[in-house]
Design a protein around this motif. Structure first.
Motif, PDB file in Angstrom:
ATOM      1  N   ALA A 111      34.175  38.368  47.351  1.00  0.00           N
ATOM      2  CA  ALA A 111      34.156  36.932  46.172  1.00  0.00           C
ATOM      3  C   ALA A 111      33.910  35.536  45.713  1.00  0.00           C
ATOM      4  N   THR A 112      33.122  35.197  47.153  1.00  0.00           N
ATOM      5  CA  THR A 112      32.310  33.989  47.300  1.00  0.00           C
ATOM      6  C   THR A 112      31.453  34.069  46.408  1.00  0.00           C
ATOM      7  N   ARG A 113      30.152  35.169  46.612  1.00  0.00           N
ATOM      8  CA  ARG A 113      29.033  35.489  45.397  1.00  0.00           C
ATOM      9  C   ARG A 113      30.260  35.689  44.064  1.00  0.00           C
ATOM     10  N   GLU A 114      30.925  35.880  43.241  1.00  0.00           N
ATOM     11  CA  GLU A 114      31.353  36.360  42.400  1.00  0.00           C
ATOM     12  C   GLU A 114      31.831  35.157  41.890  1.00  0.00           C
ATOM     13  N   ILE A 115      32.051  34.187  42.528  1.00  0.00           N
ATOM     14  CA  ILE A 115      32.484  33.086  42.482  1.00  0.00           C
ATOM     15  C   ILE A 115      31.599  31.917  41.944  1.00  0.00           C
ATOM     16  N   ASN A 127      41.224  32.630  38.933  1.00  0.00           N
ATOM     17  CA  ASN A 127      40.475  34.048  38.478  1.00  0.00           C
ATOM     18  C   ASN A 127      40.903  34.676  39.361  1.00  0.00           C
ATOM     19  N   ALA A 128      40.061  34.382  41.010  1.00  0.00           N
ATOM     20  CA  ALA A 128      39.816  34.883  41.846  1.00  0.00           C
ATOM     21  C   ALA A 128      41.343  35.566  43.011  1.00  0.00           C
ATOM     22  N   LEU A 129      42.241  34.749  42.589  1.00  0.00           N
ATOM     23  CA  LEU A 129      43.597  35.021  43.202  1.00  0.00           C
ATOM     24  C   LEU A 129      44.494  35.779  41.569  1.00  0.00           C
ATOM     25  N   ASP A 130      43.357  36.067  41.269  1.00  0.00           N
ATOM     26  CA  ASP A 130      44.048  37.533  40.069  1.00  0.00           C
ATOM     27  C   ASP A 130      45.667  37.435  39.727  1.00  0.00           C
ATOM     28  N   PRO A 131      45.979  35.662  38.899  1.00  0.00           N
ATOM     29  CA  PRO A 131      47.928  35.600  38.852  1.00  0.00           C
ATOM     30  C   PRO A 131      48.075  37.226  37.484  1.00  0.00           C
ATOM     31  N   THR A 132      47.648  38.081  36.864  1.00  0.00           N
ATOM     32  CA  THR A 132      48.464  38.472  36.629  1.00  0.00           C
ATOM     33  C   THR A 132      48.605  39.872  37.888  1.00  0.00           C
ATOM     34  N   LEU A 133      49.337  39.712  39.144  1.00  0.00           N
ATOM     35  CA  LEU A 133      49.874  40.213  40.079  1.00  0.00           C
ATOM     36  C   LEU A 133      51.425  39.944  39.685  1.00  0.00           C
ATOM     37  N   ASP A 134      51.885  41.188  40.177  1.00  0.00           N
ATOM     38  CA  ASP A 134      53.079  40.469  40.300  1.00  0.00           C
ATOM     39  C   ASP A 134      54.050  40.267  41.243  1.00  0.00           C
ATOM     40  N   ARG A 135      53.999  38.433  41.307  1.00  0.00           N
ATOM     41  CA  ARG A 135      54.494  38.123  42.382  1.00  0.00           C
ATOM     42  C   ARG A 135      55.676  38.386  43.047  1.00  0.00           C
ATOM     43  N   SER A 136      57.311  38.738  42.062  1.00  0.00           N
ATOM     44  CA  SER A 136      58.443  38.206  42.197  1.00  0.00           C
ATOM     45  C   SER A 136      58.704  39.495  43.452  1.00  0.00           C
ATOM     46  N   ILE A 138      42.223  34.283  48.867  1.00  0.00           N
ATOM     47  CA  ILE A 138      41.666  35.251  48.168  1.00  0.00           C
ATOM     48  C   ILE A 138      41.093  36.115  48.521  1.00  0.00           C
ATOM     49  N   ALA A 139      40.797  36.033  50.098  1.00  0.00           N
ATOM     50  CA  ALA A 139      40.540  37.149  50.790  1.00  0.00           C
ATOM     51  C   ALA A 139      41.367  38.057  51.347  1.00  0.00           C
TER      52      ALA A 139
END
Length: 396
Positions: A137-141, A170-179, A352-353
Motif C-alpha cells: 500500500a505504501t508503494r502504491e500511495i 482512496n487507499a481506505l476504499d470509501p466504497t466499502l459498506d461500513r454500515s 489501511i493494511a
C-alpha cells in the motif's frame, strides 16, 4: 368402762386433727377478684378495654418503647443516555494525536520540502511503513503522489495536504459498506457475533457497541458467551445495565454455544432489534479454540443467519493483527473490524493494511477508555483527523 372412755377420746382426737387439716389450707389461699355475674357483663368489659396491644420486645425487657426502623425504598436505577453515534469521530479527533505526528507533521513536512528528490521520497515511504500502512500500500500511495505532484506541479502546503488526503482516503476504499446490520427481519432480531483474541478489549468493546446501537435507537440484548473468564459476564452485565439492555448468561464454564443459542432465543421471544453475542478471547493459532468458535456460529445459525461478525483488533499489535484477522475470517466469515486503542498508537495505518490485505472494512474505531469513545468509521473524517485539515476543523 375405762376402755370405752379411751376409745371415745381417741375418736375425738382424730376428728379434731382432720378438721384442722381442712381449715388451714383455705386460710392460706389468696382471695381472687370477683368474676362478672353474667356473660353479657364479661363482653362489655372486653369491649371497653379494646383489642389487646402487643408491646415491642424491647419494651417488655427494658421498659423503653423502641420504634420500628423506617423502611427506605431504593431508588430505581437511572438509565444512561449514550451520546449520538453520528459525528463521534469528528468529536474525538484529538485522540489521534500520536498518529497525527506521523501523518500530519512528518509526512506533510517531508512533502513540503523545496526539492523532492529520491531521498525525500524514501523518507516518505519509511514514514508510511512505520505507521503500519504496509509495504504494498505504501508503494502504491507514494507512486501516485510522485506522479500527481510531477504532473500538477503542486508545491503549496494546502495543495500537498489535499493530494495526500485523497490518496489515503482512496487507499481506505470509501466504497466499502461500513454500515452495521442491526435491523430485525421478519420478527427475528439481527445477530451480531463479536470475536477476537485475548487482550484486544473485546468485552469492553462489546459493551460500547451496545451503547452505539442504543444511541441509534435500537433495543439490544447481550449474550455473555465468554464463559471461561469469570469476570466477563459480570463486566458485560454492568455495561448492559447502564443502558437497560437485558443480558443472558450461563454458569461459569458452561458451553458457549448453548449460551449463545439461548441468547438469540430470548431475543426472539422478547422482540428486541439486535442480539449482541460476546465470545471468549482466542488465540488464532489454537485449533481447538477456533473450532469451538465455529461451533458457536453453527449453533446460533439454527435460529437464522448471523447478520454481522465483528473482529476486535488491537491497533497496537501492528502487522500481527493481519494474521489474526485472516484466521478468524476463515473460521467465522468476519464481515467487519472494530479497531481498538487507536488513541494509543502512532500506527494508524493499520486501518489501511487490514482492508488492503483482507478486503474487510473497518466499521468501528476505539479512540479512548470512555464509555462513548467508540465511533463509526468514516474514511474521509479519519484521514482529516490524522492530517488535521481545515475542513475537519470547520465541521467540528
Amino acid at each position: 368402762m375405762k376402755e370405752y372412755l379411751l376409745i371415745a377420746l381417741a375418736l375425738l382426737g382424730v376428728l379434731i386433727l382432720g378438721a384442722i387439716g381442712l381449715v388451714v389450707p383455705r386460710l392460706r389461699r389468696r382471695p381472687e377478684p370477683p368474676l362478672p355475674e353474667t356473660e353479657v357483663e364479661t363482653r362489655a368489659e372486653e369491649d371497653r378495654a379494646g383489642p389487646p396491644v402487643e408491646a415491642p420486645e424491647a419494651e417488655l425487657s427494658t421498659g423503653v418503647l423502641v420504634e420500628p426502623p423506617t423502611v427506605v425504598e431504593a431508588p430505581a436505577p437511572v438509565l444512561e443516555v449514550p451520546e449520538p453515534a453520528a459525528g463521534r469521530l469528528v468529536r474525538l479527533r484529538s485522540r489521534l494525536s500520536r498518529s497525527q505526528n506521523v501523518f500530519g507533521k512528518s509526512l506533510l513536512g517531508l512533502l513540503s520540502r523545496d526539492h523532492l528528490d529520491e531521498d525525500a521520497w524514501e523518507d516518505i515511504e519509511d514514514s508510511l511503513i512505520t505507521a503500519d500502512v504496509g509495504i504494498d500500500a505504501t508503494r502504491e500511495i507514494v507512486d501516485r503522489l510522485r506522479e500527481r505532484t510531477r504532473v500538477l506541479g503542486t508545491r503549496s502546503a494546502t495543495e500537498l495536504r489535499a493530494l495526500l488526503a485523497a490518496e489515503l482516503v482512496n487507499a481506505l476504499d470509501p466504497t466499502l459498506d461500513r454500515s452495521l446490520k442491526t435491523a430485525p427481519k421478519d420478527g427475528v432480531p439481527a445477530v451480531l457475533l463479536v470475536v477476537g483474541v485475548n487482550g484486544a478489549g473485546k468485552t469492553t468493546t462489546c459493551g460500547k457497541i451496545a451503547r452505539v446501537l442504543v444511541a441509534d435507537g435500537r433495543t439490544v440484548l447481550l449474550g455473555a458467551a465468554d464463559t471461561f473468564r469469570a469476570a466477563a459476564a459480570d463486566q458485560l452485565e454492568t455495561w448492559g445495565g447502564r443502558v437497560g439492555a437485558e443480558i443472558v448468561r450461563g454458569p461459569e464454564a458452561a458451553d458457549p454455544a448453548s449460551v449463545a443459542f439461548d441468547a438469540v432465543k430470548r431475543g426472539i421471544d422478547t422482540g428486541v432489534d439486535t442480539v449482541l453475542i460476546d465470545t471468549a478471547g482466542r488465540l488464532q493459532n489454537k485449533v481447538g479454540l477456533m473450532d469451538e468458535l465455529g461451533k458457536v456460529k453453527r449453533v446460533v445459525e439454527k435460529h437464522g443467519p448471523i447478520d454481522e461478525t465483528l473482529l476486535v483488533l488491537d491497533a497496537t499489535t501492528g502487522q500481527n493483527g493481519l494474521e489474526q484477522a485472516r484466521v478468524f475470517t476463515e473460521v467465522v466469515n468476519v464481515s467487519g473490524v472494530a479497531l481498538t486503542k487507536l488513541d494509543g498508537t502512532a500506527k494508524g495505518g493499520i486501518v489501511i493494511a487490514v482492508q488492503r490485505k483482507l478486503g474487510i472494512p473497518v466499521k468501528l474505531v476505539g479512540l479512548g477508555e470512555g464509555k462513548d469513545d467508540l465511533a463509526p468509521f468514516d474514511p474521509a473524517q479519519f484521514v482529516d483527523a490524522l492530517l488535521g485539515t481545515e475542513p475537519l476543523a470547520r465541521d467540528a
